[in-house]
Scaffold this active site. Structure first.
Site, PDB file in Angstrom:
ATOM      1  N   LEU A   5       9.633  11.511 -11.597  1.00 16.95           N
ATOM      2  CA  LEU A   5      10.944  11.835 -11.021  1.00 16.95           C
ATOM      3  C   LEU A   5      11.904  10.652 -11.120  1.00 16.95           C
ATOM      4  O   LEU A   5      13.088  10.759 -10.814  1.00 16.95           O
ATOM      5  CB  LEU A   5      10.776  12.200  -9.536  1.00 16.95           C
ATOM      6  CG  LEU A   5       9.946  13.436  -9.214  1.00 16.95           C
ATOM      7  CD1 LEU A   5       9.709  13.543  -7.706  1.00 16.95           C
ATOM      8  CD2 LEU A   5      10.647  14.687  -9.738  1.00 16.95           C
ATOM      9  N   SER A   6      11.362   9.507 -11.532  1.00 13.50           N
ATOM     10  CA  SER A   6      12.163   8.280 -11.491  1.00 13.50           C
ATOM     11  C   SER A   6      13.421   8.311 -12.366  1.00 13.50           C
ATOM     12  O   SER A   6      14.465   7.812 -11.935  1.00 13.50           O
ATOM     13  CB  SER A   6      11.295   7.071 -11.857  1.00 13.50           C
ATOM     14  OG  SER A   6      10.312   6.891 -10.859  1.00 13.50           O
TER      15      SER A   6
ATOM     16  N   THR B 236       3.624   2.874 -13.699  1.00 10.74           N
ATOM     17  CA  THR B 236       2.898   3.802 -12.854  1.00 10.74           C
ATOM     18  C   THR B 236       1.515   4.005 -13.449  1.00 10.74           C
ATOM     19  O   THR B 236       1.105   3.288 -14.360  1.00 10.74           O
ATOM     20  CB  THR B 236       3.739   5.099 -12.679  1.00 10.74           C
ATOM     21  OG1 THR B 236       3.062   5.955 -11.770  1.00 10.74           O
ATOM     22  CG2 THR B 236       3.974   5.828 -13.998  1.00 10.74           C
TER      23      THR B 236
ATOM     24  N   LYS C 178      -0.617  -0.160 -13.339  1.00 12.24           N
ATOM     25  CA  LYS C 178      -0.176  -1.125 -12.322  1.00 12.24           C
ATOM     26  C   LYS C 178      -1.048  -2.382 -12.221  1.00 12.24           C
ATOM     27  O   LYS C 178      -0.567  -3.443 -11.835  1.00 12.24           O
ATOM     28  CB  LYS C 178      -0.117  -0.452 -10.952  1.00 12.24           C
ATOM     29  CG  LYS C 178       1.038   0.530 -10.794  1.00 12.24           C
ATOM     30  CD  LYS C 178       1.089   1.013  -9.360  1.00 12.24           C
ATOM     31  CE  LYS C 178       2.140   2.062  -9.152  1.00 12.24           C
ATOM     32  NZ  LYS C 178       2.295   2.394  -7.723  1.00 12.24           N
TER      33      LYS C 178
ATOM     34  N   ASP D   6       6.374  -1.254  -3.574  1.00 11.87           N
ATOM     35  CA  ASP D   6       5.847  -0.130  -2.780  1.00 11.87           C
ATOM     36  C   ASP D   6       5.844  -0.423  -1.275  1.00 11.87           C
ATOM     37  O   ASP D   6       6.274   0.402  -0.474  1.00 11.87           O
ATOM     38  CB  ASP D   6       4.425   0.224  -3.219  1.00 11.87           C
ATOM     39  CG  ASP D   6       4.414   1.003  -4.526  1.00 11.87           C
ATOM     40  OD1 ASP D   6       5.440   1.625  -4.858  1.00 11.87           O
ATOM     41  OD2 ASP D   6       3.377   0.980  -5.212  1.00 11.87           O
TER      42      ASP D   6
ATOM     43  N   GLY E 171      -6.659   5.144   5.162  1.00 11.89           N
ATOM     44  CA  GLY E 171      -6.864   5.117   3.717  1.00 11.89           C
ATOM     45  C   GLY E 171      -7.296   3.742   3.247  1.00 11.89           C
ATOM     46  O   GLY E 171      -7.188   2.754   3.995  1.00 11.89           O
TER      47      GLY E 171
ATOM     48  N   GLY F 186      -5.026   2.285  -3.403  1.00 10.62           N
ATOM     49  CA  GLY F 186      -3.889   1.450  -3.787  1.00 10.62           C
ATOM     50  C   GLY F 186      -2.701   1.648  -2.853  1.00 10.62           C
ATOM     51  O   GLY F 186      -1.984   0.688  -2.521  1.00 10.62           O
TER      52      GLY F 186
ATOM     53  N   ASN G 136     -10.654   3.704   6.963  1.00  9.61           N
ATOM     54  CA  ASN G 136     -10.934   4.473   5.749  1.00  9.61           C
ATOM     55  C   ASN G 136     -12.346   5.028   5.761  1.00  9.61           C
ATOM     56  O   ASN G 136     -13.248   4.446   6.358  1.00  9.61           O
ATOM     57  CB  ASN G 136     -10.763   3.569   4.520  1.00  9.61           C
ATOM     58  CG  ASN G 136     -10.777   4.356   3.217  1.00  9.61           C
ATOM     59  OD1 ASN G 136     -10.172   5.422   3.149  1.00  9.61           O
ATOM     60  ND2 ASN G 136     -11.466   3.852   2.217  1.00  9.61           N
TER      61      ASN G 136
ATOM     62  N   THR H 218     -14.446   5.126   3.302  1.00 10.15           N
ATOM     63  CA  THR H 218     -15.301   4.088   2.724  1.00 10.15           C
ATOM     64  C   THR H 218     -14.889   2.758   3.342  1.00 10.15           C
ATOM     65  O   THR H 218     -13.871   2.177   2.966  1.00 10.15           O
ATOM     66  CB  THR H 218     -15.138   4.041   1.187  1.00 10.15           C
ATOM     67  OG1 THR H 218     -15.297   5.363   0.681  1.00 10.15           O
ATOM     68  CG2 THR H 218     -16.157   3.108   0.549  1.00 10.15           C
TER      69      THR H 218
ATOM     70  N   GLY I  26       6.653  11.040   2.623  1.00  5.76           N
ATOM     71  CA  GLY I  26       6.647   9.931   1.675  1.00  5.76           C
ATOM     72  C   GLY I  26       7.846   9.848   0.750  1.00  5.76           C
ATOM     73  O   GLY I  26       7.929   8.936  -0.074  1.00  5.76           O
TER      74      GLY I  26
HETATM   75  P1  ATR Z   1      -4.158   5.819  -3.989  1.00  9.86           P
HETATM   76  O1  ATR Z   1      -4.256   4.776  -5.046  1.00  9.86           O
HETATM   77  O2  ATR Z   1      -2.984   6.738  -4.120  1.00  9.86           O
HETATM   78  O3  ATR Z   1      -4.253   5.243  -2.637  1.00  9.86           O
HETATM   79  P2  ATR Z   1      -6.939   6.578  -4.051  1.00  9.86           P
HETATM   80  O4  ATR Z   1      -7.316   5.217  -4.442  1.00  9.86           O
HETATM   81  O5  ATR Z   1      -7.564   7.736  -4.770  1.00  9.86           O
HETATM   82  O6  ATR Z   1      -5.385   6.818  -4.229  1.00  9.86           O
HETATM   83  O7  ATR Z   1      -7.147   6.732  -2.499  1.00  9.86           O
HETATM   84  C1  ATR Z   1      -7.279   7.956  -1.849  1.00  9.86           C
HETATM   85  C2  ATR Z   1      -7.618   7.694  -0.398  1.00  9.86           C
HETATM   86  O8  ATR Z   1      -7.834   8.960   0.234  1.00  9.86           O
HETATM   87  C3  ATR Z   1      -8.886   6.901  -0.212  1.00  9.86           C
HETATM   88  O9  ATR Z   1      -8.708   6.079   0.917  1.00  9.86           O
HETATM   89  C4  ATR Z   1      -9.930   7.985   0.064  1.00  9.86           C
HETATM   90  O10 ATR Z   1     -11.040   7.552   0.843  1.00  9.86           O
HETATM   91  P3  ATR Z   1     -12.268   6.753   0.136  1.00  9.86           P
HETATM   92  O11 ATR Z   1     -11.776   5.366  -0.099  1.00  9.86           O
HETATM   93  O12 ATR Z   1     -13.359   6.819   1.149  1.00  9.86           O
HETATM   94  O13 ATR Z   1     -12.561   7.501  -1.121  1.00  9.86           O
HETATM   95  C5  ATR Z   1      -9.106   8.948   0.869  1.00  9.86           C
HETATM   96  N1  ATR Z   1      -9.696  10.293   0.848  1.00  9.86           N
HETATM   97  C6  ATR Z   1      -9.662  11.176  -0.172  1.00  9.86           C
HETATM   98  N2  ATR Z   1     -10.325  12.302   0.177  1.00  9.86           N
HETATM   99  C7  ATR Z   1     -10.790  12.111   1.432  1.00  9.86           C
HETATM  100  C8  ATR Z   1     -11.542  12.900   2.355  1.00  9.86           C
HETATM  101  N3  ATR Z   1     -11.974  14.141   2.052  1.00  9.86           N
HETATM  102  N4  ATR Z   1     -11.821  12.369   3.581  1.00  9.86           N
HETATM  103  C9  ATR Z   1     -11.399  11.133   3.915  1.00  9.86           C
HETATM  104  N5  ATR Z   1     -10.683  10.336   3.079  1.00  9.86           N
HETATM  105  C10 ATR Z   1     -10.385  10.822   1.873  1.00  9.86           C
END
Ligand code: ATR
Length: 284
Positions: free
Chosen positions: A23-24, A69, A73, A109, A134, A137, A158, A160, A252
């Protein structure tokens, strides 16, 4: 939209792969036109193996700035002459500007998110306490942006946990700001949100129909502001739950607009009207 391109027109753009859905160009070209600036913003589809050659040729082509993008990055970091402290802290570059024959790499960002807080919720990040959901990135960009803007505390939560730990450790290295991590333990998250003034969802939950909520809606307490970096759909279930509770909230779109606006300012010296950029990507 009619644009007159001549030999004097300055060229900027966005490099990604694939690039069809960006969209940029609409956003930036509308702002160039509104301000009468002789610039044009062009999308460049550049596969990863061609990135080095493409960035190396920017100077010869007279291209004065670029956004990067997915998937570029991280790789761009190695290709610039100088990095801003934020790009270094985030570990990714989304904007470069050519300055006196050198390439300056920045990441807009986090500052874009901070600007959207100001614009949409009339809120200064300085001195506030945040919970960032989260660990990808986007979480890293937002957390660093908040740290650089003087947030009082940033808790990263998060699924993870190790990814959240890495972000919090890196933020603690560059900014004095209370940083903490909580993993999957529901009680920890409950307490952190209770003490927070702003909750930011940077997970991908909310992008797709039927996604679970990134947090239990009961945790949305009075006085909490709620941000989602998802902008499509414009109202995620999280934002709907916030509205139903009468809480200030924002999607966002503001971050998308302002990360672009900050890049625009780097290239032109002028901060563009955010409403023009926003309109260009929300109206057909
Ligand atoms: P971006 O770069 O846009 O941040 P990403 O690296 O794919 O995208 O990050 C997605 C985020 O959504 C991650 O924090 C992911 O959690 P994990 O790090 O544990 O993978 C989170 N996410 C995606 N699906 C999820 C789910 N079902 N429950 C909880 N967290 C989720």
């Amino acid at each position: 939209m009619h644009m007159l391109i001549t030999g004097k027109t300055k060229v900027v753009g966005v490099a990604g792969w694939p690039i069809k859905h960006t969209l940029s160009p609409q956003m930036h070209n509308a702002a160039f036109q509104a301000l009468g600036l002789d610039f044009v913003y062009v999308p460049f589809g550049i596969p990863p193996e061609s990135l080095g050659g493409a960035v190396g040729a920017l100077g010869d082509l007279g291209i004065v700035g670029m956004n990067f993008t997915i998937p570029h990055k991280l790789a761009v970091m190695e290709l610039v002459d100088e990095l801003s402290p934020e790009a270094e802290a985030i570990g990714a570059v989304n904007t470069i500007a050519a300055r006196e024959g050198k390439l300056f790499g920045d990441n807009t960002d986090g500052r874009g998110f901070v600007m959207s807080l100001k614009e949409e919720l009339d809120m200064d990040a300085a001195g506030k306490s945040f919970v960032v959901l989260g660990g990808g990135g986007a979480a890293r960009g937002v957390a660093m942006g908040l740290g650089f803007a003087g947030a009082k505390s940033v808790v990263v939560a998060n699924r993870t946990e190790s990814k959240a730990v890495k972000i919090a450790d890196d933020l603690a290295k560059v900014r004095e700001c209370h940083v903490a991590v909580i993993g999957n333990d529901g009680e920890g998250l409950r307490r952190a949100v209770e003490e927070a003034e702003v909750l930011v969802n940077t997970t991908s939950l909310g992008l797709h129909d039927g996604d679970p909520m990134p947090i239990a809606p009961e945790l949305l307490h009075e006085g909490l502001s709620v941000c989602d970096i998802v902008y499509n759909p414009p109202v995620t279930p999280l934002l709907k739950a916030a509205s139903e509770r009468g809480l200030a909230n924002a999607n966002g779109l503001g971050m998308l607009v302002h990360q672009g606006a900050i890049a625009f300012e780097l290239w032109t010296g002028v901060y563009p009207p955010a409403d023009v950029m926003r309109k260009a990507i929300t109206e057909d």
